[in-house]
Scaffold this active site. Structure first.
Site, short mmCIF file in Angstrom:
data_model
loop_
_atom_site.label_atom_id
_atom_site.label_comp_id
_atom_site.label_asym_id
_atom_site.label_seq_id
_atom_site.Cartn_x
_atom_site.Cartn_y
_atom_site.Cartn_z
CG ASN A 5 19.50 73.40 15.07
OD1 ASN A 5 18.39 73.30 14.53
ND2 ASN A 5 20.61 72.98 14.46
CG LEU A 18 15.89 73.02 10.01
CD1 LEU A 18 15.14 71.99 10.84
CD2 LEU A 18 14.92 74.06 9.47
CE LYS A 74 14.64 66.70 18.31
NZ LYS A 74 15.52 67.87 18.50
CB THR A 133 17.68 69.13 6.71
OG1 THR A 133 17.13 68.08 7.52
CG2 THR A 133 16.96 70.43 6.99
CE1 TYR A 151 14.93 63.96 15.97
CE2 TYR A 151 12.62 63.63 15.38
CZ TYR A 151 13.73 64.45 15.47
OH TYR A 151 13.64 65.77 15.07
CG ASP A 176 30.81 66.58 20.27
OD1 ASP A 176 29.62 66.39 20.59
OD2 ASP A 176 31.55 65.67 19.87
N1 LIG Z 1 14.37 68.56 9.29
C1 LIG Z 1 13.20 68.29 9.85
O1 LIG Z 1 12.22 67.90 9.20
C2 LIG Z 1 13.02 68.49 11.34
C3 LIG Z 1 11.72 68.37 11.86
C4 LIG Z 1 11.53 68.56 13.22
C5 LIG Z 1 12.61 68.86 14.02
N2 LIG Z 1 13.86 68.98 13.49
C6 LIG Z 1 14.95 69.33 14.39
O2 LIG Z 1 15.66 70.44 13.85
C7 LIG Z 1 17.02 70.41 14.28
C8 LIG Z 1 17.96 70.52 13.10
O3 LIG Z 1 17.71 69.42 12.25
P1 LIG Z 1 18.18 69.37 10.72
O4 LIG Z 1 17.05 68.81 9.96
O5 LIG Z 1 18.78 70.67 10.31
O6 LIG Z 1 19.31 68.24 10.81
P2 LIG Z 1 20.74 68.10 10.10
O7 LIG Z 1 20.76 68.75 8.77
O8 LIG Z 1 21.07 66.66 10.23
O9 LIG Z 1 21.70 68.95 11.07
C9 LIG Z 1 21.94 68.52 12.37
C10 LIG Z 1 23.06 69.35 12.94
O10 LIG Z 1 23.32 68.88 14.28
C11 LIG Z 1 24.72 68.67 14.38
N3 LIG Z 1 25.06 67.73 15.44
C12 LIG Z 1 24.74 66.42 15.57
N4 LIG Z 1 25.33 65.90 16.66
C13 LIG Z 1 26.03 66.91 17.24
C14 LIG Z 1 26.84 67.01 18.38
N5 LIG Z 1 27.12 65.96 19.16
N6 LIG Z 1 27.38 68.22 18.71
C15 LIG Z 1 27.14 69.29 17.92
N7 LIG Z 1 26.41 69.25 16.80
C16 LIG Z 1 25.86 68.07 16.47
C17 LIG Z 1 25.14 68.20 13.02
O11 LIG Z 1 26.55 68.30 12.86
P3 LIG Z 1 27.36 67.41 11.78
O12 LIG Z 1 27.21 68.10 10.46
O13 LIG Z 1 28.76 67.43 12.31
O14 LIG Z 1 26.73 66.04 11.78
C18 LIG Z 1 24.36 69.19 12.15
O15 LIG Z 1 25.04 70.43 12.12
C19 LIG Z 1 17.17 69.12 15.08
O16 LIG Z 1 16.98 69.38 16.44
C20 LIG Z 1 16.03 68.27 14.55
O17 LIG Z 1 15.64 67.27 15.47
C21 LIG Z 1 14.10 68.79 12.17
#
Ligand SMILES: NC(=O)c1ccc[n+]([C@@H]2O[C@H](COP(=O)([O-])OP(=O)(O)OC[C@H]3O[C@@H](n4cnc5c(N)ncnc54)[C@H](OP(=O)(O)O)[C@@H]3O)[C@@H](O)[C@H]2O)c1
Length: 254
Positions: free
Chosen positions: A103, A36, A184, A213, A180, A76
Site C-alpha cells: 500500500n 488507506l 502506478k 486522505t 505518479y 521503510d
Molecule cells: N487516496 C487516493 O485517492 C488514492 C487513489 C488511488 C490510489 N491510492 C493509493 O493508495 C495507497 C495509500 O494512499 P493514501 O491515500 O492512504 O496515502 P497517504 O495517506 O499519503 O499514506 C501513504 C502511506 O505510505 C507511507 N509511505 C510513504 N513512503 C514510504 C516508505 N518509503 N516506506 C514505508 N511507508 C511509506 C506513508 O508513511 P508516512 O506517514 O511516514 O509518510 C503513509 O503511511 C497508495 O498506494 C496510493 O497511491 C490512493
C-alpha cells in the site's frame, strides 16, 4: 489467469480486534500508520486476521498499531536493511505470511507541470512506488510461498490505467501526472509479471478511487469506501482471481 470478477465485499467491522487466535491468517500492510493503509489494517483485523501494521516511522506505527490492536512493524520500503529486518521479524514471530498488501506510496510534487517534471522527480516517486514494491515483494516471497493460499494486493491507481488516462471521458485523463501515473502503470505491469511467475499465489492490483486522505488533501470519498477493493482482494482464497485490476465496481482497464 482468471477473469477479473471482484469478490463480494466483506461486512463492515463492528468490533475492535485486540488478540489473535492461533492459526489466524497473517497479513502485512505497508504504509499503514495512516490513510488507506491504516483503514485496511482495521478491516483485516475485524475479519479475524493477525495483522502487521508496517510503518516507516516506528513511533507512528506503534501508536497506530496500539490503537487498532495490530502488530507494529518498522518498514521503510526504500531501505534494504529495514525491509530485510522486517521480513526476518515476521519469519521469527509467525514463520509465514498469508497476505501482503503493498500500500505504501508517495504522490510526488503535484504543483509541477509535465514540462517542469524532471528525471529526479521521477526517480523519487519510482524509488518508493515501484522499486519499494519490488523490494518488499521480493523479501516476503519466501514467507508467502509457505502459505497454503498466499495473496498479494498491489494498491495501484486509476491514474496508472492506460485505458482511463487516455479516455477523455474518464476523470483520470484530466490530471497531468508524469511521475505518479507512470509509477502506478509500472505497478500494474509488475502485478501481471509476478502473477505469471508465481501461479500458486494470488496477485492482483486494485484502485481505491479518489479517496480523502493526506495524499489528496482530503479530496474524495470516505476512506471506508476507498479500502473496499483492497480488503476484498486481501480476503480471497486459493481459488480467487490472479493478475486482475479492479476497483469496488469491478474490472479496471489496464
Ligand atoms: N487516496 C487516493 O485517492 C488514492 C487513489 C488511488 C490510489 N491510492 C493509493 O493508495 C495507497 C495509500 O494512499 P493514501 O491515500 O492512504 O496515502 P497517504 O495517506 O499519503 O499514506 C501513504 C502511506 O505510505 C507511507 N509511505 C510513504 N513512503 C514510504 C516508505 N518509503 N516506506 C514505508 N511507508 C511509506 C506513508 O508513511 P508516512 O506517514 O511516514 O509518510 C503513509 O503511511 C497508495 O498506494 C496510493 O497511491 C490512493
Amino acid at each position: 489467469m482468471t477473469t477479473a470478477t471482484p469478490p463480494p465485499s466483506p461486512p463492515e467491522p463492528t468490533t475492535r480486534a485486540t488478540d489473535h487466535s492461533p492459526g489466524a491468517r497473517v497479513a502485512l500492510v505497508t504504509g499503514a500508520n495512516k490513510g488507506l493503509g491504516r483503514e485496511t489494517v482495521r478491516r483485516l483485523l475485524a475479519a479475524g486476521l493477525d495483522v502487521y501494521l508496517a510503518s516507516r516511522d516506528a513511533e507512528r506505527g506503534r501508536v497506530a498499531a496500539g490503537e487498532l490492536g495490530a502488530r507494529a512493524l518498522q518498514l521503510d520500503i526504500t531501505d534494504d536493511a529495514s525491509v530485510t529486518a522486517a521480513a526476518e521479524q515476521v519469519r521469527r514471530e509467525v514463520g509465514h505470511l498469508d497476505v501482503l498488501v503493498n500500500n505504501a506510496a508517495v504522490v510526488g510534487a503535484l504543483d509541477r507541470t509535465t514540462e517542469q517534471v524532471d528525471a529526479e522527480d521521477l526517480r523519487v516517486v519510482h524509488e518508493t512506488n515501484v522499486l519499494g514494491l519490488v523490494r518488499v515483494t521480493h523479501a516476503f516471497l519466501p514467507l508467502l510461498q509457505t502459505s497454503p493460499a498466499g495473496v498479494v494486493v498491489n494498491v495501484s491507481s486509476g491514474m496508472g490505467s492506460l485505458g482511463r488516462t487516455s479516455d477523455p471521458t474518464a476523470m483520470e485523463s484530466r490530471w497531468p501526472s508524469l511521475a505518479y501515473a507512470s509509477s502506478k502503470a509500472a505497478v500494474n505491469m509488475l502485478t501481471v509479471q509476478y502473477a505469471k511467475a508465481f501461479p500458486t499465489l494470488r496477485i492482483n492490483a486494485v484502485d481505491p478511487g479518489l479517496t480523502a486522505t493526506d495524499a489528496t488533501g482530503g479530496m474524495g470519498k470516505d476512506i471506508t469506501e476507498g479500502v473496499q477493493a483492497a480488503v476484498a482482494m486481501a480476503l480471497i482464497g486459493a481459488d480467487g482471481p490472479t493478475a486482475t485490476f479492479t476497483d469496488s465496481d469491478g474490472p479496471v482497464p489496464w
